[in-house]
Design a protein around this motif. Structure first.
Motif, mmCIF file in Angstrom:
data_model
loop_
_atom_site.group_PDB
_atom_site.id
_atom_site.type_symbol
_atom_site.label_atom_id
_atom_site.label_comp_id
_atom_site.label_asym_id
_atom_site.label_seq_id
_atom_site.Cartn_x
_atom_site.Cartn_y
_atom_site.Cartn_z
ATOM 1 N N LYS A 57 5.598 -5.720 -4.644
ATOM 2 C CA LYS A 57 5.175 -4.389 -5.006
ATOM 3 C C LYS A 57 3.808 -3.788 -4.378
ATOM 4 O O LYS A 57 4.082 -2.622 -3.858
ATOM 5 N N ASN A 60 5.431 -2.242 -1.082
ATOM 6 C CA ASN A 60 6.060 -1.092 -1.430
ATOM 7 C C ASN A 60 5.245 0.059 -1.547
ATOM 8 O O ASN A 60 5.211 0.981 -1.196
ATOM 9 N N LYS A 61 3.989 -0.387 -2.383
ATOM 10 C CA LYS A 61 2.960 0.886 -2.561
ATOM 11 C C LYS A 61 2.106 1.377 -1.123
ATOM 12 O O LYS A 61 2.173 2.473 -0.938
ATOM 13 N N ILE A 63 3.410 1.058 1.732
ATOM 14 C CA ILE A 63 4.490 1.778 2.608
ATOM 15 C C ILE A 63 4.806 3.201 2.088
ATOM 16 O O ILE A 63 5.044 4.274 2.860
ATOM 17 N N ASP A 64 4.617 3.477 0.511
ATOM 18 C CA ASP A 64 4.893 4.699 0.121
ATOM 19 C C ASP A 64 3.726 5.606 0.470
ATOM 20 O O ASP A 64 3.957 6.798 0.836
ATOM 21 N N GLU A 65 2.279 4.976 0.419
ATOM 22 C CA GLU A 65 1.194 5.877 0.801
ATOM 23 C C GLU A 65 1.270 6.404 2.352
ATOM 24 O O GLU A 65 1.005 7.158 2.592
ATOM 25 N N ILE A 67 3.992 6.647 4.010
ATOM 26 C CA ILE A 67 5.157 7.829 4.201
ATOM 27 C C ILE A 67 4.403 9.182 3.482
ATOM 28 O O ILE A 67 4.766 10.194 4.268
ATOM 29 N N LYS A 68 3.728 9.133 2.454
ATOM 30 C CA LYS A 68 3.324 10.395 1.994
ATOM 31 C C LYS A 68 2.264 10.894 2.753
ATOM 32 O O LYS A 68 2.262 12.082 3.167
ATOM 33 N N GLN A 71 4.074 12.731 5.860
ATOM 34 C CA GLN A 71 4.832 13.756 5.246
ATOM 35 C C GLN A 71 4.118 15.049 5.420
ATOM 36 O O GLN A 71 4.816 16.076 5.510
#
Length: 72
Positions: A57, A60-61, A63-65, A67-68, A71
């Motif tokens: 988890k 994944n957090k 990785i999401d950070e 990616i954001k 972007q």
């Protein structure tokens, strides 16, 4: 059967044999990024247990950070 057909069959066979050996040694998850933790046969139970793992988890957090961040 002409010479071109025989050469084509030999090439296909030459590619098929190493691929079969690789799958036999590494299982169906041989090229999976989680191959080190994988038993070689991906199952729904393994994926379900992995998703409950706190490290999974957290990664994944992160990785999401990332990616954001990229972007924008």
């Amino acid at each position: 059967m002409n010479l071109a057909t025989i050469i084509a069959l030999l090439i296909v066979l030459a590619l098929f044999i190493p691929a079969s050996i690789y799958l036999y040694k590494n299982g169906t998850c041989g090229s999976c990024p989680d191959h080190g933790a994988c038993s070689g046969h991906c199952t729904h139970d393994l994926k379900r247990n992995l998703k409950k793992d706190p490290e999974y988890k957290e990664k994944n957090k992160q990785i999401d950070e990332i990616i954001k961040k990229h972007q924008l």
